[in-house]
Scaffold this active site. Structure first.
Site, mmCIF file in Angstrom:
data_model
loop_
_atom_site.group_PDB
_atom_site.id
_atom_site.type_symbol
_atom_site.label_atom_id
_atom_site.label_comp_id
_atom_site.label_asym_id
_atom_site.label_seq_id
_atom_site.Cartn_x
_atom_site.Cartn_y
_atom_site.Cartn_z
ATOM 1 N N ASP A 241 -63.252 -9.568 -42.968
ATOM 2 C CA ASP A 241 -61.923 -8.726 -42.688
ATOM 3 C C ASP A 241 -61.236 -9.191 -44.032
ATOM 4 O O ASP A 241 -61.417 -10.377 -44.724
ATOM 5 C CB ASP A 241 -61.516 -8.994 -41.630
ATOM 6 C CG ASP A 241 -61.384 -8.284 -40.500
ATOM 7 O OD1 ASP A 241 -61.383 -7.660 -39.941
ATOM 8 O OD2 ASP A 241 -60.186 -8.174 -40.843
ATOM 9 N N GLU B 151 -67.003 -1.513 -25.148
ATOM 10 C CA GLU B 151 -66.807 -3.327 -24.648
ATOM 11 C C GLU B 151 -67.031 -3.908 -23.309
ATOM 12 O O GLU B 151 -66.721 -2.732 -22.203
ATOM 13 C CB GLU B 151 -64.606 -3.053 -24.921
ATOM 14 C CG GLU B 151 -64.720 -2.895 -26.607
ATOM 15 C CD GLU B 151 -62.932 -2.792 -26.336
ATOM 16 O OE1 GLU B 151 -62.215 -2.788 -25.963
ATOM 17 O OE2 GLU B 151 -62.782 -2.329 -27.717
ATOM 18 N N GLY C 143 -58.644 4.985 -21.116
ATOM 19 C CA GLY C 143 -58.158 4.225 -21.166
ATOM 20 C C GLY C 143 -58.684 3.775 -22.875
ATOM 21 O O GLY C 143 -59.452 4.212 -23.128
ATOM 22 N N CYS D 96 -61.099 3.653 -27.423
ATOM 23 C CA CYS D 96 -61.985 5.022 -28.594
ATOM 24 C C CYS D 96 -61.146 6.548 -27.586
ATOM 25 O O CYS D 96 -61.075 6.973 -28.427
ATOM 26 C CB CYS D 96 -63.373 4.184 -28.410
ATOM 27 S SG CYS D 96 -63.606 2.888 -29.448
#
Ligand code: NAD
Length: 436
Positions: free
Chosen positions: A30, A155, A260, A263
């Site tokens: 990252d 998630e 929400g 994605c």
């Protein structure tokens, strides 16, 4: 096999940790030094059930490492996954700047055959763009393959979804890349996970079509729930009665404050923007977006109904994330509802089991409290905005004693209207038969 995963967010960290768990050597990259520093120090940058344990174990066993050095990781690894963000731009199109940066960095460091795999959700045609950028940056002509391997994890159950996916989609024009990816995913192939092998652009389309379909299913049941509210039918029974038909399926037929997260909102907009560019109007997806955009306002009407004159009132809001078991508040309907309440002059006292630190910056002026009962204390209404498990069996007698007025608006249909009426609450939910 050595692999690199560039972008260590929800998708990249789960992908890297799970491949390491399957026995592969993984470097997660990252460019956010704080994130990589935290991971190297053994601190998790995100909340995802079960993830911390497999990260810790695979770091300890030497299969998982973290770095900000993209170039070295690319040189060492046969396969590089791109898992950076693709947020919406001002026109709703996917912003590909992070993907393009990574493609250029890859091109500069390829010295021998590599497979470059896109895991980020990207518009149809991005695979070809990545190939072009890499070619433009190569110091000399070298063979490489580009593949698309869209990610479908959710998630909140990301580790389980990665380890037991419904399917794995691989798009590539290249038999060598397909064989390498099949080999990488072999442990999942052995547990009979279906593989869909196709070309790059079709794999990119499968991801957008899947997310747009799921978003449409949610907007569909939300619209039916409103009709149930108007006509006195019960949407739970409707959803069950529909969902038992195998052609329809039971999942994603839960009404609520709208979809929400990072994605569905962005991917529905992105596929619409892509279609517009291709001279087409996607009417079904357009309607799903329109219905979803109206949801927070409709939920606010329910809350206002029980509050009467809103100015000067206090609302206790339970749950801030877009769904339970995550700390992700991106595009969370709870945040939109809180903003709407504040615009009506209502003070908000909020509680979430995990996401309060994230939410603090996004919600100035909101009071954050230690638990559900402190939130309810002296409030005029209790709003259930996210269905965390710990909100499923609240001590309602205690809540009733703490509220200034016994009113609950349950935007996730957690509680039974008849039971709430029996306890003496003014109770509203979404699409369920009202109790007189
Ligand atoms: P995220 O924002 O959590 O993580 C993206 C990471 O990429 C960040 O840590 C960022 O610092 C890093 N990054 C950006 N540019 C970089 C660069 N040049 N080099 C190295 N790192 C860089 O995003 P996410 O939620 O993990 O999503 C990633 C992609 O996966 C998106 O395209 C998303 O649509 C897709 N996706 C997400 C989910 C999900 O549930 N979150 C599910 C499926 C697919």
């Amino acid at each position: 096999m050595n692999i690199a995963v560039i972008g260590t967010g929800y998708v990249g960290l789960v992908t890297g940790a799970c491949f390491a768990e399957l026995g592969v050597h993984v470097t997660c990259i990252d460019n956010d030094e704080a994130k990589i520093g935290a991971l190297k120090a053994g601190r998790m940058p995100i909340y995802e059930p079960g993830l911390e344990e497999i990260v810790e174990k695979n770091v300890r066993q030497g299969r998982l490492a973290f770095s900000t050095d993209t170039g070295t990781a690319i040189e060492r690894c046969l396969v590089t996954f791109i898992a950076v963000g693709t947020p919406p731009d001002a026109e709703g199109q996917a912003d590909l700047s992070f993907v393009k940066d990574v493609a250029a960095a890859i091109g500069k460091r390829i010295r021998e055959y590599k497979v470059i795999v896109t895991k980020s959700t990207v518009p149809m045609g991005t695979g070809a763009l990545i190939r072009k950028i890499i070619e433009q940056n190569l110091p000399e002509p070298i063979a490489f393959s580009v593949a698309s391997n869209p990610e479908f994890l959710r998630e909140g159950s990301a580790v389980e979804d990665f380890m037991r996916p419904n399917r794995i989609v691989v798009g590539t024009e290249d038999a060598q890349a397909a064989a390498i990816l099949r080999d990488l995913y072999r442990p999942l192939y052995l547990i009979e996970t279906p593989f869909v092998i196709t070309d790059v652009v079709t794999a990119e389309m499968i991801k957008y079509a899947s997310n747009a379909f799921l978003a449409t299913k949610i907007s569909f049941i939300n619209e039916i729930a409103h009709l149930c509210d108007r006509l006195g039918a019960d949407v739970h029974d409707v959803a069950r009665g529909m969902g038992l038909d195998n052609r329809i399926g039971r999942k994603f037929l839960h009404p609520g404050p709208g979809y929400g997260g990072s994605c569905f909102p962005k991917d529905t907009q992105a596929v619409q923007a892509l279609a517009r560019k291709a001279g087409m109007d996607l009417r079904v997806i357009g309607a799903a977006i329109e219905v979803n955009d109206a949801q927070p306002g409709l939920m606010l009407t329910k809350i206002r109904d029980v509050l009467g004159e809103p100015r000067g009132k206090v609302a206790a809001v339970l749950g801030l994330t877009f769904k339970p078991n995550t700390d992700d508040i991106r595009e969370s309907p709870a945040l939109k509802i809180i903003e709407g309440l504040r615009a009506m002059g209502v003070s908000v006292r909020a509680y979430d089991p995990i996401a309060m630190e994230h939410a603090r910056a996004a919600l100035p002026g909101v009071e954050f409290v230690a638990d559900e009962y402190e939130a309810a204390s002296g409030a005029d209404v209790l709003v259930l905005a996210t269905e965390w498990n710990q909100f499923r069996s609240l001590d309602m007698e205690r809540i009733k004693g703490l509220l200034r007025r016994p009113a609950i608006v349950d935007l996730r249909n957690i509680y039974e209207p008849s039971e709430m009426a029996r306890l003496g609450f003014t109770f509203r939910c979404v699409g369920r038969r009202p109790v007189a």
